[in-house]
Scaffold this active site. Structure first.
Site, PDB file in Angstrom:
ATOM      1  N   ASN A  78     -14.247  18.254  14.022  1.00  0.00           N
ATOM      2  CA  ASN A  78     -14.714  18.574  12.678  1.00  0.00           C
ATOM      3  C   ASN A  78     -15.748  17.545  12.209  1.00  0.00           C
ATOM      4  OD1 ASN A  78     -14.810  19.894  10.168  1.00  0.00           O
ATOM      5  ND2 ASN A  78     -12.626  20.320  10.239  1.00  0.00           N
ATOM      6  N   HIS A 108     -13.360  -7.203  19.916  1.00  0.00           N
ATOM      7  CA  HIS A 108     -14.143  -8.411  19.667  1.00  0.00           C
ATOM      8  C   HIS A 108     -13.238  -9.618  19.836  1.00  0.00           C
ATOM      9  CE1 HIS A 108     -17.549  -6.086  18.187  1.00  0.00           C
ATOM     10  NE2 HIS A 108     -16.649  -5.298  17.618  1.00  0.00           N
ATOM     11  N   GLY A 135      -7.111  14.773   9.655  1.00  0.00           N
ATOM     12  CA  GLY A 135      -8.270  14.146   9.032  1.00  0.00           C
ATOM     13  C   GLY A 135      -8.098  12.650   8.833  1.00  0.00           C
ATOM     14  N   LYS A 159      -1.109   1.939  19.310  1.00  0.00           N
ATOM     15  CA  LYS A 159      -0.480   1.879  20.636  1.00  0.00           C
ATOM     16  C   LYS A 159      -0.309   3.299  21.148  1.00  0.00           C
ATOM     17  CE  LYS A 159       4.236   1.694  18.921  1.00  0.00           C
ATOM     18  NZ  LYS A 159       5.512   1.036  18.960  1.00  0.00           N
ATOM     19  N   ARG A 173       3.696   5.906  13.821  1.00  0.00           N
ATOM     20  CA  ARG A 173       4.991   5.851  14.473  1.00  0.00           C
ATOM     21  C   ARG A 173       5.509   7.265  14.671  1.00  0.00           C
ATOM     22  NH1 ARG A 173       5.929   6.479   9.597  1.00  0.00           N
ATOM     23  NH2 ARG A 173       7.803   6.487   8.375  1.00  0.00           N
TER      24      ARG A 173
END
Length: 178
Positions: A78, A108, A135, A159, A173
């Site tokens: 989208n 970084h 979204g 993760k 989660r």
């Protein structure tokens, strides 16, 4: 001697302020501008590394390089997607990405001297088949999301997520299996 681009593509630390990478960024910027100004997907195949049959990407789309992005067949991206493809971004078949999803591969250094010297690296992102990212989802470097998984709007995925689950929140989660 290995070029900075070769180092980047190998997943090694590299200096982003490099003429070859700057040329690649300029190319992607030019092609993105053409794609984002059009209603057609004709320029998408030139911008991205691979686009599966029946895939739809709604502009605007922002990328770093474009050539490290692979989108499987029948997927839908989208409006307003950001795909920073310093490392590979692999999106499976039949994937749905809501508006303003961000797939962010760059990393970084925490060492301020290395950051000041413009060193960075990246870790690939893999999105399995039939995944739905709501979204505003943000997927961080190195994450794999298993097939059939749903990630709720606004979640930040830091993760790996297994297949066949629903995940929400910041950090994302698992809240249930599907």
């Amino acid at each position: 001697m290995t070029s900075q681009k070769d180092r980047m593509l190998a997943g090694e630390p590299y200096v982003a302020d490099d003429p070859e990478l700057a040329a690649d960024l300029a190319r992607a910027s030019r092609l993105s501008a053409v794609f984002n100004a059009s209603a057609a997907a004709d320029d998408l195949a030139e911008l991205l590394g691979e686009v599966g049959e029946g895939t739809e990407v709604r502009p605007p789309l922002w990328v770093d390089y474009g050539y490290q992005i692979s989108i499987g067949p029948r997927s839908f991206v989208n409006y307003g997607a950001v795909m920073l493809d310093v490392a590979k971004i692999t999106i499976g078949a039949d994937v749905q990405l809501g508006p303003y999803v961000q797939l962010l591969t760059p990393t970084h250094p925490t060492d301020p001297e290395l950051r000041r010297a413009k060193w960075e690296a990246a870790e690939p992102i893999t999105i399995g088949d039939n995944v739905w990212l709501g979204g505003g989802v943000i997927v961080c470097p190195g994450v794999t999301i298993g097939e059939n998984t749903v990630v709720g709007a606004g979640a930040v995925v830091v993760k790996n997520l297994p297949p066949n689950v629903v995940a929400v929140g910041n950090p994302a989660r698992v809240v249930r299996r599907v």
